[in-house]
Design a protein around this motif. Sequence first.
Motif, PDB file in Angstrom:
ATOM      1  N   HIS A 273      -2.004  48.831  24.885  1.00  0.00           N
ATOM      2  CA  HIS A 273      -1.080  49.683  24.138  1.00  0.00           C
ATOM      3  C   HIS A 273      -1.117  49.362  22.643  1.00  0.00           C
ATOM      4  CE1 HIS A 273       2.435  52.183  23.435  1.00  0.00           C
ATOM      5  NE2 HIS A 273       2.945  51.199  22.713  1.00  0.00           N
ATOM      6  N   HIS A 274      -1.067  50.396  21.828  1.00  0.00           N
ATOM      7  CA  HIS A 274      -0.980  50.206  20.381  1.00  0.00           C
ATOM      8  C   HIS A 274      -0.016  51.238  19.814  1.00  0.00           C
ATOM      9  CE1 HIS A 274      -3.561  53.753  19.601  1.00  0.00           C
ATOM     10  NE2 HIS A 274      -4.202  53.355  20.695  1.00  0.00           N
ATOM     11  N   ALA A 275       0.559  50.923  18.651  1.00  0.00           N
ATOM     12  CA  ALA A 275       1.580  51.807  18.077  1.00  0.00           C
ATOM     13  C   ALA A 275       1.637  51.635  16.569  1.00  0.00           C
ATOM     14  CB  ALA A 275       2.947  51.507  18.691  1.00  0.00           C
ATOM     15  N   ASP A 276       2.142  52.675  15.896  1.00  0.00           N
ATOM     16  CA  ASP A 276       2.350  52.655  14.451  1.00  0.00           C
ATOM     17  C   ASP A 276       3.843  52.668  14.152  1.00  0.00           C
ATOM     18  OD1 ASP A 276      -0.361  52.733  14.079  1.00  0.00           O
ATOM     19  OD2 ASP A 276      -0.449  54.903  13.763  1.00  0.00           O
ATOM     20  N   PHE A 277       4.225  51.956  13.090  1.00  0.00           N
ATOM     21  CA  PHE A 277       5.624  51.903  12.683  1.00  0.00           C
ATOM     22  C   PHE A 277       5.707  52.175  11.180  1.00  0.00           C
ATOM     23  CE2 PHE A 277       5.177  49.206  16.387  1.00  0.00           C
ATOM     24  CZ  PHE A 277       6.242  49.596  17.178  1.00  0.00           C
ATOM     25  N   PRO A 278       6.571  53.105  10.759  1.00  0.00           N
ATOM     26  CA  PRO A 278       6.708  53.409   9.324  1.00  0.00           C
ATOM     27  C   PRO A 278       7.133  52.177   8.530  1.00  0.00           C
ATOM     28  CG  PRO A 278       7.798  55.073  10.667  1.00  0.00           C
ATOM     29  CD  PRO A 278       7.440  53.952  11.586  1.00  0.00           C
ATOM     30  N   LEU A 279       6.687  52.117   7.289  1.00  0.00           N
ATOM     31  CA  LEU A 279       6.983  50.971   6.437  1.00  0.00           C
ATOM     32  C   LEU A 279       8.362  51.090   5.794  1.00  0.00           C
ATOM     33  CD1 LEU A 279       3.585  50.535   4.557  1.00  0.00           C
ATOM     34  CD2 LEU A 279       4.366  49.372   6.622  1.00  0.00           C
ATOM     35  N   SER A 280       8.902  49.949   5.397  1.00  0.00           N
ATOM     36  CA  SER A 280      10.134  49.934   4.618  1.00  0.00           C
ATOM     37  C   SER A 280       9.836  50.401   3.202  1.00  0.00           C
ATOM     38  CB  SER A 280      10.727  48.526   4.589  1.00  0.00           C
ATOM     39  OG  SER A 280      11.016  48.073   5.890  1.00  0.00           O
ATOM     40  N   CYS A 281      10.875  50.885   2.514  1.00  0.00           N
ATOM     41  CA  CYS A 281      10.660  51.402   1.158  1.00  0.00           C
ATOM     42  C   CYS A 281      10.461  50.284   0.149  1.00  0.00           C
ATOM     43  CB  CYS A 281      11.837  52.285   0.743  1.00  0.00           C
ATOM     44  SG  CYS A 281      13.413  51.397   0.540  1.00  0.00           S
ATOM     45  N   GLY A 282      11.077  49.115   0.389  1.00  0.00           N
ATOM     46  CA  GLY A 282      10.922  47.991  -0.524  1.00  0.00           C
ATOM     47  C   GLY A 282      11.749  48.089  -1.792  1.00  0.00           C
ATOM     48  N   HIS A 283      12.586  49.112  -1.912  1.00  0.00           N
ATOM     49  CA  HIS A 283      13.388  49.274  -3.131  1.00  0.00           C
ATOM     50  C   HIS A 283      14.472  48.201  -3.184  1.00  0.00           C
ATOM     51  CE1 HIS A 283      15.873  51.144  -6.243  1.00  0.00           C
ATOM     52  NE2 HIS A 283      14.843  51.925  -6.512  1.00  0.00           N
ATOM     53  N   ARG A 284      14.715  47.660  -4.378  1.00  0.00           N
ATOM     54  CA  ARG A 284      15.661  46.549  -4.487  1.00  0.00           C
ATOM     55  C   ARG A 284      17.107  46.968  -4.249  1.00  0.00           C
ATOM     56  NH1 ARG A 284      15.404  45.060 -10.954  1.00  0.00           N
ATOM     57  NH2 ARG A 284      15.760  47.135 -11.803  1.00  0.00           N
ATOM     58  N   SER A 285      17.390  48.268  -4.262  1.00  0.00           N
ATOM     59  CA  SER A 285      18.749  48.731  -3.985  1.00  0.00           C
ATOM     60  C   SER A 285      18.962  49.107  -2.527  1.00  0.00           C
ATOM     61  CB  SER A 285      19.078  49.946  -4.861  1.00  0.00           C
ATOM     62  OG  SER A 285      19.059  49.605  -6.227  1.00  0.00           O
ATOM     63  N   CYS A 286      17.908  49.063  -1.727  1.00  0.00           N
ATOM     64  CA  CYS A 286      18.009  49.470  -0.334  1.00  0.00           C
ATOM     65  C   CYS A 286      18.629  48.356   0.505  1.00  0.00           C
ATOM     66  CB  CYS A 286      16.631  49.827   0.219  1.00  0.00           C
ATOM     67  SG  CYS A 286      16.660  50.337   1.956  1.00  0.00           S
ATOM     68  N   PRO A 287      19.680  48.651   1.263  1.00  0.00           N
ATOM     69  CA  PRO A 287      20.324  47.614   2.083  1.00  0.00           C
ATOM     70  C   PRO A 287      19.480  47.153   3.261  1.00  0.00           C
ATOM     71  CG  PRO A 287      21.321  49.758   2.503  1.00  0.00           C
ATOM     72  CD  PRO A 287      20.379  49.943   1.352  1.00  0.00           C
ATOM     73  N   GLN A 288      18.375  47.870   3.563  1.00  0.00           N
ATOM     74  CA  GLN A 288      17.535  47.493   4.701  1.00  0.00           C
ATOM     75  C   GLN A 288      16.378  46.583   4.312  1.00  0.00           C
ATOM     76  OE1 GLN A 288      17.813  51.297   7.700  1.00  0.00           O
ATOM     77  NE2 GLN A 288      16.294  51.419   6.086  1.00  0.00           N
ATOM     78  N   CYS A 289      16.143  46.419   3.020  1.00  0.00           N
ATOM     79  CA  CYS A 289      14.910  45.753   2.574  1.00  0.00           C
ATOM     80  C   CYS A 289      15.187  44.454   1.824  1.00  0.00           C
ATOM     81  CB  CYS A 289      14.119  46.701   1.668  1.00  0.00           C
ATOM     82  SG  CYS A 289      13.587  48.211   2.483  1.00  0.00           S
ATOM     83  N   GLN A 290      14.099  43.828   1.411  1.00  0.00           N
ATOM     84  CA  GLN A 290      14.086  42.715   0.467  1.00  0.00           C
ATOM     85  C   GLN A 290      14.502  41.360   1.035  1.00  0.00           C
ATOM     86  OE1 GLN A 290      12.827  43.133  -2.563  1.00  0.00           O
ATOM     87  NE2 GLN A 290      12.557  45.320  -2.291  1.00  0.00           N
ATOM     88  N   HIS A 291      14.590  41.221   2.361  1.00  0.00           N
ATOM     89  CA  HIS A 291      14.991  39.911   2.888  1.00  0.00           C
ATOM     90  C   HIS A 291      13.989  38.832   2.491  1.00  0.00           C
ATOM     91  CE1 HIS A 291      16.584  36.829   5.570  1.00  0.00           C
ATOM     92  NE2 HIS A 291      15.348  36.640   5.994  1.00  0.00           N
ATOM     93  N   ASN A 292      12.693  39.105   2.654  1.00  0.00           N
ATOM     94  CA  ASN A 292      11.686  38.098   2.325  1.00  0.00           C
ATOM     95  C   ASN A 292      11.608  37.846   0.828  1.00  0.00           C
ATOM     96  OD1 ASN A 292      10.830  37.308   4.854  1.00  0.00           O
ATOM     97  ND2 ASN A 292       9.251  38.882   5.004  1.00  0.00           N
ATOM     98  N   THR A 293      11.924  38.855   0.010  1.00  0.00           N
ATOM     99  CA  THR A 293      11.949  38.651  -1.437  1.00  0.00           C
ATOM    100  C   THR A 293      13.022  37.640  -1.805  1.00  0.00           C
ATOM    101  OG1 THR A 293      11.266  40.954  -1.722  1.00  0.00           O
ATOM    102  CG2 THR A 293      12.108  39.813  -3.661  1.00  0.00           C
ATOM    103  N   THR A 294      14.180  37.751  -1.175  1.00  0.00           N
ATOM    104  CA  THR A 294      15.263  36.797  -1.399  1.00  0.00           C
ATOM    105  C   THR A 294      14.851  35.396  -0.963  1.00  0.00           C
ATOM    106  OG1 THR A 294      16.904  38.538  -1.057  1.00  0.00           O
ATOM    107  CG2 THR A 294      17.667  36.273  -0.856  1.00  0.00           C
ATOM    108  N   THR A 295      14.208  35.300   0.189  1.00  0.00           N
ATOM    109  CA  THR A 295      13.762  34.007   0.707  1.00  0.00           C
ATOM    110  C   THR A 295      12.744  33.368  -0.227  1.00  0.00           C
ATOM    111  OG1 THR A 295      14.108  34.801   2.972  1.00  0.00           O
ATOM    112  CG2 THR A 295      12.736  32.844   2.690  1.00  0.00           C
ATOM    113  N   ASP A 296      11.813  34.157  -0.737  1.00  0.00           N
ATOM    114  CA  ASP A 296      10.796  33.638  -1.655  1.00  0.00           C
ATOM    115  C   ASP A 296      11.433  33.119  -2.939  1.00  0.00           C
ATOM    116  OD1 ASP A 296       8.909  34.335   0.199  1.00  0.00           O
ATOM    117  OD2 ASP A 296       8.306  36.190  -0.800  1.00  0.00           O
ATOM    118  N   TRP A 297      12.418  33.861  -3.466  1.00  0.00           N
ATOM    119  CA  TRP A 297      13.085  33.431  -4.698  1.00  0.00           C
ATOM    120  C   TRP A 297      13.804  32.102  -4.484  1.00  0.00           C
ATOM    121  CZ3 TRP A 297      18.235  32.471  -5.936  1.00  0.00           C
ATOM    122  CH2 TRP A 297      18.501  32.278  -7.294  1.00  0.00           C
TER     123      TRP A 297
END
Length: 364
Positions: free
Chosen positions: A53-77
């Motif tokens: 089985h294989h599947a595709d998943f849409p990407l996150s937007c990566g915008h800094r104002s998006c409440p769904q994104c940027q967790h790893n950016t915070t961790t890296d900082w």
Amino acid sequence: MTFIDILRDHLDEFNQVFDQQITTSIRQAIYAMLTCRTNTERASHWTCQGCAHHADFPLSCGHRSCPQCQHNTTTDWLAKQQAKLFPVEYYMVTFTLPFELRVIAKHQPELMYQAMFSVAASVLKEFAKNSKQLGGDIGFTGVLHTHNRRRDLHPHIHFIIPAGSFDKDKKQWHKSKGKYLFNAFNLAKVWRSRLLEQLTNKLDIKLPEGIPKKWVVDCQHIGKGLPALKYLSRYLYRGVLPDKNIISDINGQVCFEYQDSQTQTTEIRTLPAVKFLYLILQHVLPKGLRRVRDYGLLQGRCRKLRQQIQLMLAVAGAVFPLVHEVKRAVAMRACPCCHQPMRFMGIHKNNYGNGRTTSLITTT
């Protein structure tokens, strides 16, 4: 109930009511959030390790104002900042823009926030140079926040400052003693004078009437620095209001909760949906404006000097704060067929016009 759900449900009305106040940056943020994890043009490709089985998943937007994104950016900082810690006491100095000048921040955010950063940084450097205990080059990190806990416009900059300086001529490290760094009242006086001069003389901005003579600058001892870094990291690259704080959206009225800064109790605020959306979206920063900035010894170009100072202090017997490893969140997906772990194969772009798939990034 999420912020993006409310945005999607009330977008048309929001555009009608606030059309003249929606900036290009806000429109870009809205588009990014509404297409976050829904845009099928670019997707991550996963293959099951247990079956075919294989599947595709849409990407996150990566915008800094998006409440769904940027967790790893915070961790890296946070990981990068922990590597810069010195074995000294730390202070948090907060420069707050008075209410009367917030109208400028609302209509000319880039000019105002740039001025706030440059003026506040110059004030801190000068106070450090003139300090009897420091008297040298210091390093500090500034983080811009544009809201209070009620999410009203309330621009202020937090600076995290290690209480130590380096004399480049004598190659000596000076450590501030006690739990006192700078006089907050003196900081406020110089902060007021220089920022008003910057706005009027250099930026040619007409100031509103009624600007108070007393401004607010807070200088607090915060211990070894790591707690402050963790506190700030929670607010850096995430949305203004976490989805978990949104209670309801009923009959066009949105309720959300926040913690009162004075009483430390949980309060509930209710607003019409379109006003709620503007309350949150007004904090979208102009594109290219950096919310976090390092100065002095904490700048990237001072890495070698900073490491030399840390080594010198370690040889002298200084005890560095215990730092726990910051682990990045790793994306995990389970196969819907056999429930075995799926393997990330890469990112590809779907070319719907010719029915082909173009690989952009692949993994080994």
